[in-house]
Enzyme design. Structure first.
Site, PDB file in Angstrom:
ATOM      1  CG  ASN A 220       5.695  26.805  78.094  1.00 42.62           C
ATOM      2  OD1 ASN A 220       4.766  27.535  77.515  1.00 42.62           O
ATOM      3  ND2 ASN A 220       5.352  25.638  78.819  1.00 42.62           N
TER       4      ASN A 220
ATOM      5  CE1 TYR B  18       3.012  27.976  84.633  1.00 45.10           C
ATOM      6  CE2 TYR B  18       1.222  28.116  86.315  1.00 45.10           C
ATOM      7  CZ  TYR B  18       1.975  27.197  85.295  1.00 45.10           C
ATOM      8  OH  TYR B  18       1.870  26.070  85.079  1.00 45.10           O
TER       9      TYR B  18
END
Lengths: 155, 200
Positions: free
Chosen positions: B162, B169
């Site tokens: 991902n 993040y």
């Protein structure tokens, strides 16, 4: 706390135990427990019936949630002092944990294991554990407080 | 596309939307068949212990045990999770109705070395509503919760494939503990737990 420090030493991260006894007490035995513990104890002396025991192992756990399957038991820490290994204490702790999980209607028990920790990996795999990181590609990330504060106060 | 949105704590009546978004996220992660909280009829559900809160919602929404479990586990006496939802106004000209277009599910975990942590279990914004700052705003709210609750850190899992999420993040200060410290997630499923629980 003593056992946490021993476990930290085993994992080579001794100086990172910054939790105090006071916090541990409040967080585990206050109004809202953030964790639960099982302890393994042995009698202090074979010839003494005084009832005194020494704590030689522990498991720290709490309940987590998977939106696909519901409640899980999360095993945070699990340690038996070196001198007391090979006596079935670890197995007995795990058995107790399994009973807690079943009683609390948990679908599974999750936990982290360091990739270098081969004895532990074998211990868990013998009992039916699967490595989700390897099988499904999950990686654990963290965002530490300094970055949380940054995001919390951003305009 | 609506530019205005708001983030708030989820309410019991949000459960149908939460379930919908949980399934959408499962699809995105290509594991839809693993969502085992299946939909069953009201006859099975009525056998469970349900509070008055459930009885109220029951009249308004399709009944399924997934919904009931989600409701009880999140809004019962002892919540096992908390949710934030992102909503947008249904119509530009109407200020009343809203649609839930994103959510974050979290709970508190514990690290024996540093204390309380905020654990981000699920985080999803519908495709049509990405790129508007909704994800950032949810994360900001989560950060505020973490700080308020005196958490030392926020932990979460990300699938290695991902890349958009990993970048999202890392831009905000995230570190990959699996790569850096070698942590692997293991599970022992119920069949093996039962085996150990009943062993002599």
């Amino acid at each position: 706390l003593l056992l946490f420090q021993e476990l930290a030493k085993y994992e080579d991260m001794e100086d990172q135990v910054v939790l105090t006894e006071k916090e541990l007490l409040e967080d585990g035995f206050g109004e809202h427990p953030f964790y639960h513990c099982l302890v393994a104890e042995v009698p202090k002396a074979q010839w003494s019936n005084s009832g005194q025991h020494c704590i030689v192992g522990f498991a720290m756990y709490y309940f987590t949630y998977d939106p696909w399957i519901g409640k899980l038991l999360y095993l945070e820490d699990f340690y038996v002092m070196a001198e007391y290994r090979g006596l079935g204490i670890g197995s007995e702790i795990l058995k107790n944990l399994s009973q807690v999980a079943v009683k609390c209607r948990c679908s599974s028990m999750h936990f982290l294991v360091a990739e270098w920790n081969e004895p532990s990996i074998r211990f868990y795999k013998r009992r039916g554990a699967s490595d989700l990181s390897t099988e499904e590609g999950w990686r654990l990330f963290k965002i530490d407080k300094e970055y949380l504060l940054k995001m919390a106060t951003e305009e | 596309k609506m530019a205005s949105f708001s983030i708030r704590a989820a309410r019991p009546e949000d459960c149908p939307d939460l379930l919908r978004l949980i399934k959408e996220l499962a699809k995105y992660e290509d594991m839809e068949d693993q969502v085992v909280l299946t939909e069953k009829g009201i006859r099975e559900a009525s056998g469970r212990r349900v509070g008055s809160l459930v009885a109220e919602s029951v009249a308004q929404v399709p009944i399924c045990s997934a919904f009931l479990e989600l409701l009880e586990d999140g809004f019962g006496e002892h919540p096992f999770y908390h949710c934030l939802v992102a909503e947008v106004p249904k119509e530009q000209w109407s200020s009343e109705e809203h649609c839930i277009v994103g959510f974050a599910m979290y709970y508190f975990t514990y690290d024996p070395w540093i204390g309380k942590l905020l654990y981000l279990e699920d985080f999803y914004v519908m495709a049509e509503y990405r790129g508007l700052g909704i994800g950032s705003e949810i994360l900001k709210n989560l950060s505020q919760v973490a700080v308020k609750c005196r958490c030392s850190s926020m932990h979460f899992l990300v699938a290695e494939w991902n890349e958009p999420s990993i970048r999202f993040y890392k831009r905000r200060g995230a570190s990959d503990l699996s790569t850096e410290e070698g942590w692997r997630l293991f599970k022992i499923d119920k069949e093996y737990l039962l085996k150990m629980a009943t062993e002599e």
